[in-house]
Design an enzyme around this catalytic site. Structure first.
Site, PDB file in Angstrom:
ATOM      1  CB  CYS A 269      58.076  63.520  34.517  1.00 45.03           C
ATOM      2  SG  CYS A 269      57.985  61.768  34.874  1.00 45.03           S
TER       3      CYS A 269
HETATM    4  N1  LIG Z   1      56.169  58.522  37.696  1.00 41.25           N
HETATM    5  C1  LIG Z   1      55.984  58.785  36.425  1.00 41.25           C
HETATM    6  O1  LIG Z   1      54.905  59.239  36.032  1.00 41.25           O
HETATM    7  C2  LIG Z   1      57.064  58.539  35.404  1.00 41.25           C
HETATM    8  C3  LIG Z   1      56.719  58.545  34.048  1.00 41.25           C
HETATM    9  C4  LIG Z   1      57.697  58.320  33.098  1.00 41.25           C
HETATM   10  C5  LIG Z   1      59.009  58.121  33.509  1.00 41.25           C
HETATM   11  N2  LIG Z   1      59.341  58.141  34.837  1.00 41.25           N
HETATM   12  C6  LIG Z   1      60.737  57.900  35.191  1.00 41.25           C
HETATM   13  O2  LIG Z   1      60.851  56.556  35.663  1.00 41.25           O
HETATM   14  C7  LIG Z   1      61.832  56.468  36.694  1.00 41.25           C
HETATM   15  C8  LIG Z   1      61.202  55.856  37.947  1.00 41.25           C
HETATM   16  O3  LIG Z   1      60.201  56.741  38.421  1.00 41.25           O
HETATM   17  P1  LIG Z   1      59.062  56.260  39.423  1.00 41.25           P
HETATM   18  O4  LIG Z   1      58.038  57.355  39.423  1.00 41.25           O
HETATM   19  O5  LIG Z   1      58.634  54.873  39.120  1.00 41.25           O
HETATM   20  O6  LIG Z   1      59.879  56.273  40.794  1.00 41.25           O
HETATM   21  P2  LIG Z   1      59.393  55.638  42.196  1.00 41.25           P
HETATM   22  O7  LIG Z   1      60.083  56.410  43.238  1.00 41.25           O
HETATM   23  O8  LIG Z   1      57.905  55.514  42.223  1.00 41.25           O
HETATM   24  O9  LIG Z   1      59.971  54.153  42.154  1.00 41.25           O
HETATM   25  C9  LIG Z   1      61.311  53.868  42.137  1.00 41.25           C
HETATM   26  C10 LIG Z   1      61.567  52.589  42.959  1.00 41.25           C
HETATM   27  O10 LIG Z   1      62.943  52.256  42.852  1.00 41.25           O
HETATM   28  C11 LIG Z   1      63.388  51.774  44.113  1.00 41.25           C
HETATM   29  N3  LIG Z   1      64.841  51.910  44.123  1.00 41.25           N
HETATM   30  C12 LIG Z   1      65.594  53.030  44.236  1.00 41.25           C
HETATM   31  N4  LIG Z   1      66.896  52.727  44.112  1.00 41.25           N
HETATM   32  C13 LIG Z   1      66.969  51.386  43.935  1.00 41.25           C
HETATM   33  C14 LIG Z   1      68.027  50.493  43.750  1.00 41.25           C
HETATM   34  N5  LIG Z   1      69.290  50.903  43.683  1.00 41.25           N
HETATM   35  N6  LIG Z   1      67.745  49.182  43.608  1.00 41.25           N
HETATM   36  C15 LIG Z   1      66.468  48.756  43.649  1.00 41.25           C
HETATM   37  N7  LIG Z   1      65.411  49.557  43.805  1.00 41.25           N
HETATM   38  C16 LIG Z   1      65.666  50.861  43.949  1.00 41.25           C
HETATM   39  C17 LIG Z   1      62.641  52.617  45.118  1.00 41.25           C
HETATM   40  O11 LIG Z   1      62.573  51.987  46.369  1.00 41.25           O
HETATM   41  C18 LIG Z   1      61.269  52.745  44.438  1.00 41.25           C
HETATM   42  O12 LIG Z   1      60.397  51.704  44.845  1.00 41.25           O
HETATM   43  C19 LIG Z   1      62.360  57.879  36.887  1.00 41.25           C
HETATM   44  O13 LIG Z   1      63.500  58.036  36.088  1.00 41.25           O
HETATM   45  C20 LIG Z   1      61.244  58.751  36.341  1.00 41.25           C
HETATM   46  O14 LIG Z   1      61.716  59.994  35.864  1.00 41.25           O
HETATM   47  C21 LIG Z   1      58.389  58.330  35.800  1.00 41.25           C
END
Ligand SMILES: NC(=O)c1ccc[n+]([C@@H]2O[C@H](COP(=O)([O-])OP(=O)(O)OC[C@H]3O[C@@H](n4cnc5c(N)ncnc54)[C@H](O)[C@@H]3O)[C@@H](O)[C@H]2O)c1
Length: 430
Positions: A269
């Site tokens: 992030c």
């Molecule tokens: N990790 C955090 O602390 C956090 C906090 C707030 C916001 N975010 C935001 O949330 C979003 C997700 O982050 P995250 O940390 O959960 O990511 P992550 O990488 O942990 O999870 C994302 C998942 O999406 C899947 N994926 C990717 N493309 C795909 C598709 N086209 N169809 C289906 N599945 C697909 C991946 O395989 C993965 O399992 C990002 O935009 C991030 O900036 C993250």
């Protein structure tokens, strides 16, 4: 009607992207009594989940098994299930390209699938962090190509995820959810979903406002960390203990908020999201100067830590080349297992480039791949610690025994003030 389906818990909910954000959301939806389908393109993750095994620290395997036993959660790689779903939250990654431009391809791929199956009454919410305008420009444009009309035939909103993995007090359930829909009906439906399943909801007037809220929050952190990192560099030159300064300043009961210096920014992030904003601002001819400056200062911190290691080794008459350096903590923050963008990895790479023999210890990260080679965590036992010429604390995990670390007498560079209760001449803070 979607409203009555939601209120009567008959609505079938979906989440695309089962990572740090999407999986906890599935669990909360199911705990609220809804049937939830998680969709992920990673077949190994889906297989694990359907076998009742969690890979996300914030989702204990027992919680996953409970909702599966109740028949409320399944995972799939098949986007065809969207045909049956009443709502879908998009929680896919939004990284940066090497050039620091947004890589929106994961969102685009998810939307391409939704476009095939969107149907009357469906609610689509984007939760991934992104630049203002994504929901309108990328998602709305595509979904309206189907001939369905937003606000009447389907509902579309942006609602940023604000989860802080590993935080014992604040989680997916109790962090207020900001919601901005394309139309008032979109906002109302998205707000209703979250009111029925999570905690407080904060409706805002548009998707762009909701998108900007998340970027303000993360830019606020990046800029303040940049400021305090610059102060750390300044205090080092001036022979002042920056940590003591921060602690004393924080006794002011108003108008000051504590931020700490460190080896740089990590996670998916804070190092990334502000650049989504500065990239988009450029389209309007606006240079986001605070963001760029904070990025430069925060990005320089691993170099600073590596230079402190060289100083430490210099004190004992050793060059970095050939020195055994142990990095303590590679996760980007304490007590979690996430190494994405972790500055500890940059510190390790910099020391390796100078010929250092680098190993690491992290109770949450048993192995990792760096520069194409696999590395395994070594235990932080007194004998292992003593084998090294310099120790570098890059993450302050509560599992580390800091008394034992100092007791080895090996020079330490402490980038987290973890040794504040163990002052010793062989400890250098940043
Ligand atoms: N990790 C955090 O602390 C956090 C906090 C707030 C916001 N975010 C935001 O949330 C979003 C997700 O982050 P995250 O940390 O959960 O990511 P992550 O990488 O942990 O999870 C994302 C998942 O999406 C899947 N994926 C990717 N493309 C795909 C598709 N086209 N169809 C289906 N599945 C697909 C991946 O395989 C993965 O399992 C990002 O935009 C991030 O900036 C993250």
């Amino acid at each position: 009607m979607l409203t009555s389906k939601l209120v009567e818990k008959k609505a079938k909910l979906g989440v695309i992207g089962l990572g740090y954000v999407g999986l906890p959301l599935c669990v909360e939806f199911a705990r609220a009594g809804y049937r939830v389908t998680g969709i992920d393109k990673d077949a190994r993750k889906v297989e694990k989940l359907n076998a009742g095994e969690s890979y996300i620290q914030d989702v204990p395997t027992e919680s996953l098994r409970e909702i599966m036993k109740a028949g409320l959660f399944t995972a799939t790689t098949d986007f065809g299930v969207l045909r049956e779903l009443d709502t879908v939250d998009i929680c896919v990654p939004t990284p940066l390209r090497k050039t620091k431009d947004p890589d929106i391809s994961y969102v685009a791929a998810a939307v391409e699938e939704i476009e095939k199956y969107v149907h009357p009454g469906m609610l689509i919410i984007l939760d991934s962090t992104t630049y203002p305008g994504t929901t309108d420009e990328l998602i709305l444009t595509r979904l309206e190509r189907t001939g369905l009309h937003v606000g009447r035939d389907f509902y579309l909103a942006f609602s940023p995820e604000r989860v802080d993995p590993g935080n014992p007090d604040w989680n997916t359930k109790n962090i207020p959810k900001v919601v901005g829909g394309v139309t008032p009906a979109c906002t109302e439906h998205a707000a209703l979903l979250y009111r029925l399943t999570l905690g407080p909801v904060v409706p805002v007037s548009s998707t762009r406002v909701a998108e900007m809220v998340k970027l303000l929050e993360n830019t606020f952190r990046s800029v303040n960390i940049g400021l305090v990192n610059e102060l750390a560099l300044m205090c080092d030159r001036m022979g002042i203990d920056v940590w003591e300064v921060i602690d004393a300043a924080a006794t002011k009961p108003f108008g000051f908020m504590r931020f700490y210096p460190g080896p740089g920014l990590g996670g998916h992030c804070i190092p990334i999201d502000p650049f989504y904003l500065s990239w988009k601002a450029k389209e309007s001819g606006f240079e986001a100067r605070f963001i760029e400056l904070a990025g430069q200062i925060n990005g320089s911190m691993p170099y600073y830590v590596a230079s402190k290691v060289a100083d430490c080794l210099n004190d004992i008459g050793k060059p970095v080349r050939g020195a055994n350096v142990l990095v303590l903590g590679v996760a980007y923050k304490q007590d979690i297992d996430d190494i994405r963008e972790s500055p500890a990895l940059d510190v390790m790479k910099l020391l390796m480039e100078k010929g250092g023999r680098v190993s690491y210890s992290d109770p949450h990260v048993p192995s990792l791949t760096l520069n194409g080679s696999e590395m395994r965590s070594v235990p932080a036992t007194p004998s292992e610690l003593s084998r090294h010429d310099c120790l570098v604390i890059t993450t302050a995990h509560s599992a580390f025994d800091y008394g034992a670390i100092v007791a080895t007498g090996v020079p330490v560079v402490d980038a987290r003030n973890a040794l504040k209760d163990h002052a010793a001449p062989h400890v250098r803070k940043i």
